[in-house]
Design an enzyme around this catalytic site. Structure first.
Site, short mmCIF file in Angstrom:
data_model
loop_
_atom_site.label_atom_id
_atom_site.label_comp_id
_atom_site.label_asym_id
_atom_site.label_seq_id
_atom_site.Cartn_x
_atom_site.Cartn_y
_atom_site.Cartn_z
N GLU A 1 0.83 -1.21 0.00
CA GLU A 1 0.00 0.00 0.00
C GLU A 1 0.87 1.25 0.00
OE1 GLU A 1 -2.80 -0.56 3.21
OE2 GLU A 1 -3.86 -2.11 2.08
N GLU B 1 -1.53 -10.07 -6.01
CA GLU B 1 -1.53 -10.82 -7.27
C GLU B 1 -0.68 -10.12 -8.33
OE1 GLU B 1 -4.05 -9.94 -5.41
OE2 GLU B 1 -5.70 -11.39 -5.46
N CYS C 1 -7.05 -7.40 -10.96
CA CYS C 1 -6.10 -8.51 -10.91
C CYS C 1 -6.60 -9.71 -11.72
CB CYS C 1 -5.81 -8.90 -9.47
SG CYS C 1 -4.72 -7.71 -8.67
N1 THU Z 1 -5.87 -6.84 -1.97
C1 THU Z 1 -5.00 -7.68 -2.58
O1 THU Z 1 -3.78 -7.50 -2.50
N2 THU Z 1 -5.49 -8.74 -3.25
C2 THU Z 1 -6.79 -9.10 -3.30
O2 THU Z 1 -7.12 -10.13 -3.86
C3 THU Z 1 -7.81 -8.24 -2.66
C4 THU Z 1 -7.30 -6.98 -2.05
C5 THU Z 1 -5.33 -5.74 -1.18
C6 THU Z 1 -5.46 -4.36 -1.75
C7 THU Z 1 -5.37 -3.53 -0.48
O3 THU Z 1 -4.00 -3.34 -0.16
C8 THU Z 1 -5.99 -4.39 0.58
O4 THU Z 1 -5.97 -5.72 0.08
C9 THU Z 1 -7.42 -4.00 0.93
O5 THU Z 1 -8.19 -3.90 -0.20
#
Ligand code: THU
Length: 142
Positions: free
Chosen positions: A53, A64, A98
């Site tokens: 993030e 992903e 993704c």
């Molecule tokens: N997120 C992912 O990395 N992969 C997913 O499949 C769903 C969401 C992350 C994005 C963000 O950093 C956090 O999870 C909350 O949405």
């Protein structure tokens, strides 16, 4: 890996192990929602990623996307399976973006395993998650 969508138990375990380890590296200070992902490539190698993030929120990266980028960097061009590990207990399914990123490197029948600390909670094909997808075939040979 065997032909088609068959994944053997060792491959599933290796994907889960890699995704869980990656999840432990997540940088998710804003959502506190840590995610790890792992992709199995056409050479049987596994590439992992975690969400990263950013204080400028839209710049954050999904797990992903990181795993797919690692695969490409390593020379992999075909994803044979993807595992995603979230916090649980609910399913952490790949976001729409993704799913499209995976479609670049994966056919409709590629399995997507949704897991948490307990194990695989759900299993889909990419075609189920992203039906009627636009993909490289639409553009023809480049
Ligand atoms: N997120 C992912 O990395 N992969 C997913 O499949 C769903 C969401 C992350 C994005 C963000 O950093 C956090 O999870 C909350 O949405």
């Amino acid at each position: 890996m065997a032909a088609g969508t068959a994944l053997d138990a060792a491959e599933v375990q290796a994907l889960l192990d890699a995704a869980r380890a990656a999840r432990g590296r997540a940088h998710a200070p804003y959502s506190r929602f840590q995610v790890g992902a792992a992709v199995l490539d056409e050479q049987g190698r596994i590439h992992a990623g975690c969400n990263v993030e950013n204080a400028a929120y839209p710049q954050g990266l999904c797990a992903e996307a990181g795993a797919l980028a690692a695969m490409v960097l390593a020379g992999g061009r075909q994803a044979r399976a993807l595992a995603v590990v979230g916090p649980g207990p609910g399913w952490t399914t790949p976001c729409g973006g993704c799913r499209q990123k995976l479609r670049e490197f994966a056919a409709d029948d590629v399995p997507v395993l949704i897991a948490d600390g307990q194990g695989v909670q759900a299993r889909f094909t990419l075609g189920e998650l992203l039906p009627h997808a636009f993909g490289p075939d639409h553009l023809g040979p480049g």
